[in-house]
Design a protein around this motif. Structure first.
Motif, PDB file in Angstrom:
ATOM      1  N   PHE A 135       0.828  -1.200   0.000  1.00 16.18           N
ATOM      2  CA  PHE A 135       0.000   0.000   0.000  1.00 16.18           C
ATOM      3  C   PHE A 135       0.863   1.251   0.000  1.00 16.18           C
ATOM      4  N   VAL A 136       1.758   1.316   0.987  1.00 16.30           N
ATOM      5  CA  VAL A 136       2.555   2.515   1.187  1.00 16.30           C
ATOM      6  C   VAL A 136       3.567   2.685   0.059  1.00 16.30           C
ATOM      7  N   VAL A 137       4.272   1.594  -0.272  1.00  8.38           N
ATOM      8  CA  VAL A 137       5.307   1.699  -1.291  1.00  8.38           C
ATOM      9  C   VAL A 137       4.698   2.098  -2.628  1.00  8.38           C
ATOM     10  N   SER A 138       3.576   1.453  -2.994  1.00  8.83           N
ATOM     11  CA  SER A 138       3.017   1.760  -4.303  1.00  8.83           C
ATOM     12  C   SER A 138       2.422   3.161  -4.325  1.00  8.83           C
ATOM     13  N   LEU A 139       1.886   3.611  -3.191  1.00  3.95           N
ATOM     14  CA  LEU A 139       1.345   4.975  -3.144  1.00  3.95           C
ATOM     15  C   LEU A 139       2.474   5.988  -3.306  1.00  3.95           C
ATOM     16  N   GLY A 140       3.584   5.749  -2.609  1.00  9.73           N
ATOM     17  CA  GLY A 140       4.733   6.637  -2.737  1.00  9.73           C
ATOM     18  C   GLY A 140       5.214   6.709  -4.173  1.00  9.73           C
ATOM     19  N   LEU A 180      -4.517  12.891  -0.701  1.00 12.79           N
ATOM     20  CA  LEU A 180      -4.868  11.674   0.036  1.00 12.79           C
ATOM     21  C   LEU A 180      -6.385  11.501   0.222  1.00 12.79           C
ATOM     22  N   PRO A 181      -7.104  12.551   0.661  1.00  8.52           N
ATOM     23  CA  PRO A 181      -8.554  12.357   0.788  1.00  8.52           C
ATOM     24  C   PRO A 181      -9.220  12.002  -0.545  1.00  8.52           C
ATOM     25  N   SER A 182      -8.699  12.535  -1.646  1.00  8.22           N
ATOM     26  CA  SER A 182      -9.320  12.254  -2.945  1.00  8.22           C
ATOM     27  C   SER A 182      -9.107  10.809  -3.360  1.00  8.22           C
TER      28      SER A 182
END
Lengths: 273, 263
Positions: B65-70, B181-183
């Motif tokens: 989650f975190v890595v791909s979001l970054g 992030l909220p979007s």
């Protein structure tokens, strides 16, 4: 400047991703003689660069390993009908789910998503007994039939169809197109990325399937290429890598060929909740 | 309708059948109530496999989650120049497990490349490394897919929103926190669900690398089920399957509710 740093970083991230693929190619170009040298030394050289690149391992797999071909063909006989079935059966269902307002539609969609999550082993026993009753165990149909009704393909296509604007469909309806006509002339062309990405991912799924053929196919003569596991010795390392490369070739080519639609299809899957 | 019938026949029906079977003896079909469940929960192998599977899921999915979001944010910032990254990261998904095993062996074997570089004689397929190697395999495979899902969300954010924030004097970090992030909230459910689907697929790699009896750290529920299947412990298998199905339904339900309440 800032984008330059980001680009460089992104480029660096691609290295570990591409490296294994490079090794696959290099390994399949390394001859038995050299593998013996590599494996005899206590430690494999940090970088596997064949001093004498050769196509011998590829030739050996292609010319002298009939079982490789046999398994390759088995894979085709499983993957192609399964994918064709997924689309034929799944696309109309996905269309109905994304377009038609009927009672319990939300429940049906949730059902698909939940069933999509179940690992194969959960339904393995009952699936086996049912396929056995249908006398399908130890035939390719035991793998193909359950594969056709993959909830994942329906999920992906539903999301693809959901992006089509309602006005377009309304316009087609006013022009006198029937439900089937709208599906074929408006839905399919516009939802194509979703359909194609479902096809590509479905192909990949069936091409690399391990648990299903292992459970449902008793005779090794029916096994697909995903169950081909070469032994890692000096004599067989080269051909092993060549085989690995050839196994990866069809899905890789398909990926690169359908990349644009695949990317759009996956993106569409993320858009609506 | 055909599709629904077929899916029901090949997935839903077997699921219900498995639940039913968990209440009866494997042979003879005597009703045993919850005995199989009690036996499953007391089973040491089940405790190990369930703990490992849970640990794997709980480590992998947030990490991915975190890595791909970054990554997605980076690709988004780099705009068009990053096209190649998208393709590059998607490639691992196309490589079948059977092919990757050759490379993984070459990299991680006792006399493999990584040991060659570091000069150590680490056994990467045993504790404590087997688990991280499996996690790495999962990340390697699924990064590109999740990247695309996040990007789809990022591209969907109206540029006007960013501009308005910039005029109001929001800095980059504030824009990330209060707009980006909220979007992205609508993506979360899909990404979590798809990551979960794919997390069960690492069994292929675990199986091809470690065989039927891998290191204790990567002994997954799927290994256990294969053993029970082979030894015809059908009632145990079905009870454990039902437990997992319930856990999954619960997880999905919780995710749905929390995300809906948050929005």
């Amino acid at each position: 400047m800032k984008t330059k740093i980001i680009s460089t970083l992104l480029g660096l991230i691609c290295v570990p991703v591409i490296l294994p693929l490079t090794l696959l190619v290099l390994g399949s170009m390394t001859g038995a003689e050299e593998w013996r040298g590599i494996l005899a030394a206590d430690v494999i050289r940090p970088i596997l660069l064949p001093t004498y690149p050769t196509l011998a391992p590829l030739v050996e797999i292609l010319m002298d390993t009939p079982e490789f071909f046999h398994m390759f063909w088995n894979s085709c006989r499983i993957a192609f009908p399964a994918v064709a079935g997924q689309i034929l059966v799944g696309a109309p269902a996905a269309w109905a789910l994304s377009r038609m307002r009927f009672a319990g539609r939300g429940a049906v969609e949730s059902l698909y998503i939940t069933l999509m999550l179940l690992p194969f082993q959960v339904t393995m026993v009952s699936g086996y007994l049912m396929l056995d009753r249908l006398a399908l165990i130890d035939t390719h149909w035991a793998v193909i039939l359950p594969g056709i009704f993959s909830p994942f393909a329906v999920f992906l296509m539903t999301r693809g169809f959901a992006g089509i604007s309602e006005e377009l469909i309304e316009a087609a309806r006013i022009d006198g197109a029937g439900a089937v006509r709208i599906f074929i002339s408006v839905g399919l062309p516009l939802g194509l990325p979703g359909v194609l990405s479902a096809a590509v991912l479905g192909f990949l799924e069936h091409w690399s399937m391990i648990e299903q053929p292992m459970t449902f196919l008793k005779s090794p003569g029916l096994w697909p290429i995903s169950l081909f596991t070469p032994i890692f010795t000096a004599e067989s390392a080269g051909p092993g890598f060549a085989a690995a490369l050839l196994i990866a070739a069809p899905p890789l080519l398909l990926f690169l060929y359908g990349q644009h639609d695949l990317e759009r299809g996956i993106a569409a899957a993320g858009l609506k909740e | 309708m055909t599709s629904l019938t077929g899916t029901a026949l090949f997935i839903l029906f077997p699921l219900l059948d498995a639940v039913k079977r968990s209440f009866f003896t494997a042979m003879g079909g005597r009703f045993t109530g919850l005995r199989a469940y009690a036996e499953v929960f007391a089973n040491k192998a089940f405790q190990l496999a369930a703990a490992n599977t849970a640990r794997f899921t709980l480590v992998c999915i947030p990490l991915l989650f975190v890595v791909s979001l970054g990554l997605a944010l980076a690709v988004f910032a780099a705009a068009d120049k990053a096209e190649i990254v998208k393709t590059g990261l998607l490639i691992p998904m196309a490589i079948p497990a059977a092919s990757m095993i050759a490379v993984w062996r070459l990299l991680f074997a006792d006399s493999g490349i990584i040991n060659g570089i570091t000069g150590a004689a680490t056994d990467w397929f045993a504790a404590p490394y087997a688990f991280p190697v499996l996690v790495g395999t999962y990340l390697w495979k699924n990064l590109g897919y999740n990247l695309l899902l996040w990007l789809a969300g990022l591209y969907g954010i109206p540029a006007a929103r960013f501009e308005a924030a910039m005029i109001d004097g929001a800095n980059g970090f504030q824009r990330l926190l209060f707009i980006t992030l909220p979007s992205l909230r609508p993506q979360i459910f899909t990404i979590a669900a798809l990551s979960l689907v794919n997390s069960f697929k690492v069994f292929r790699e675990a199986y091809l690398l470690g065989g039927n009896y891998p290191d204790d750290n990567i002994y997954l529920l799927q290994h256990l089920w294969s053993h029970w299947f082979a030894s015809l412990d059908i009632d145990l298998l079905c009870a454990a399957a039902a437990v997992l199905a319930i856990a999954l339904f619960a997880a999905i339900g919780v995710l749905r509710v929390t995300l809906r309440e948050a929005t």
